[in-house]
Write a protein that holds these residues in place. Structure first.
Motif, PDB file in Angstrom:
ATOM      1  N   TYR A  27       0.832  -1.203   0.000  1.00 39.55           N
ATOM      2  CA  TYR A  27       0.000   0.000   0.000  1.00 39.55           C
ATOM      3  C   TYR A  27       0.871   1.260   0.000  1.00 39.55           C
ATOM      4  O   TYR A  27       0.572   2.229  -0.687  1.00 39.55           O
ATOM      5  CB  TYR A  27      -0.930  -0.015   1.217  1.00 39.55           C
ATOM      6  N   HIS A  28       1.941   1.229   0.774  1.00 38.61           N
ATOM      7  CA  HIS A  28       2.817   2.402   0.894  1.00 38.61           C
ATOM      8  C   HIS A  28       4.073   2.315   0.034  1.00 38.61           C
ATOM      9  O   HIS A  28       4.883   3.246   0.042  1.00 38.61           O
ATOM     10  CB  HIS A  28       3.204   2.626   2.361  1.00 38.61           C
ATOM     11  N   HIS A  29       4.262   1.219  -0.683  1.00 42.37           N
ATOM     12  CA  HIS A  29       5.461   1.037  -1.514  1.00 42.37           C
ATOM     13  C   HIS A  29       6.721   1.304  -0.690  1.00 42.37           C
ATOM     14  O   HIS A  29       7.610   2.054  -1.088  1.00 42.37           O
ATOM     15  CB  HIS A  29       5.436   1.951  -2.740  1.00 42.37           C
ATOM     16  N   ALA A  30       6.756   0.698   0.490  1.00 46.22           N
ATOM     17  CA  ALA A  30       7.878   0.918   1.411  1.00 46.22           C
ATOM     18  C   ALA A  30       8.117  -0.332   2.242  1.00 46.22           C
ATOM     19  O   ALA A  30       7.216  -1.150   2.429  1.00 46.22           O
ATOM     20  CB  ALA A  30       7.570   2.090   2.337  1.00 46.22           C
ATOM     21  N   GLU A  31       9.333  -0.446   2.731  1.00 47.40           N
ATOM     22  CA  GLU A  31       9.659  -1.517   3.667  1.00 47.40           C
ATOM     23  C   GLU A  31       9.021  -1.188   5.017  1.00 47.40           C
ATOM     24  O   GLU A  31       8.818  -0.020   5.355  1.00 47.40           O
ATOM     25  CB  GLU A  31      11.176  -1.657   3.817  1.00 47.40           C
ATOM     26  N   ILE A  40       0.411   3.937   8.859  1.00 41.05           N
ATOM     27  CA  ILE A  40      -0.383   2.804   9.342  1.00 41.05           C
ATOM     28  C   ILE A  40      -1.846   3.203   9.481  1.00 41.05           C
ATOM     29  O   ILE A  40      -2.748   2.476   9.053  1.00 41.05           O
ATOM     30  CB  ILE A  40       0.176   2.272  10.676  1.00 41.05           C
ATOM     31  N   LEU A  41      -2.096   4.380  10.040  1.00 39.72           N
ATOM     32  CA  LEU A  41      -3.473   4.846  10.193  1.00 39.72           C
ATOM     33  C   LEU A  41      -4.155   5.041   8.847  1.00 39.72           C
ATOM     34  O   LEU A  41      -5.332   4.703   8.686  1.00 39.72           O
ATOM     35  CB  LEU A  41      -3.509   6.140  10.995  1.00 39.72           C
ATOM     36  N   ALA A  42      -3.441   5.584   7.873  1.00 42.17           N
ATOM     37  CA  ALA A  42      -4.010   5.767   6.537  1.00 42.17           C
ATOM     38  C   ALA A  42      -4.380   4.419   5.928  1.00 42.17           C
ATOM     39  O   ALA A  42      -5.448   4.266   5.321  1.00 42.17           O
ATOM     40  CB  ALA A  42      -3.025   6.520   5.638  1.00 42.17           C
ATOM     41  N   PHE A  43      -3.510   3.451   6.095  1.00 42.06           N
ATOM     42  CA  PHE A  43      -3.764   2.103   5.587  1.00 42.06           C
ATOM     43  C   PHE A  43      -4.994   1.492   6.248  1.00 42.06           C
ATOM     44  O   PHE A  43      -5.878   0.952   5.576  1.00 42.06           O
ATOM     45  CB  PHE A  43      -2.525   1.232   5.828  1.00 42.06           C
ATOM     46  N   LEU A  44      -5.074   1.591   7.565  1.00 44.49           N
ATOM     47  CA  LEU A  44      -6.212   1.025   8.287  1.00 44.49           C
ATOM     48  C   LEU A  44      -7.520   1.714   7.905  1.00 44.49           C
ATOM     49  O   LEU A  44      -8.549   1.049   7.741  1.00 44.49           O
ATOM     50  CB  LEU A  44      -5.983   1.111   9.791  1.00 44.49           C
TER      51      LEU A  44
END
Length: 84
Positions: A27-31, A40-44
């Motif tokens: 989702y964030h294109h990041a490790e 994390i909040l944006a993803f949730l």
């Protein structure tokens, strides 16, 4: 196939936790170690729109476990998820 167990988790729990972390990183294109509490909040918030409460709970548990136990950074996740 032998059942894999880690810290009392079943193999299906481990698979679900790994999938949750993979989805967050994609989702964030990041490790994972580069992902912030805000990320994390944006993803949730985005996932909450399309999944049920039980799945969301599993997702939160997976992220709490990973950031708290694996990375040793519970502050990045616990306060944010507990209020979610």
């Amino acid at each position: 196939m032998a059942h894999l167990r880690v810290a009392g988790m079943t193999s299906s729990t481990i698979i679900n936790y790994a999938r949750s972390l993979r989805d967050l990183m994609e989702y964030h294109h990041a490790e994972a170690d580069a992902i912030t509490a805000r990320d994390i909040l944006a993803f949730l918030a985005e996932r909450e729109k399309s999944i049920g409460k039980s799945t969301l709970n599993t997702l939160c548990c997976a992220l709490k476990y990973f950031f708290g136990k694996v990375l040793g950074d519970p502050d990045r996740i616990l306060a944010k998820i507990n209020g979610f």
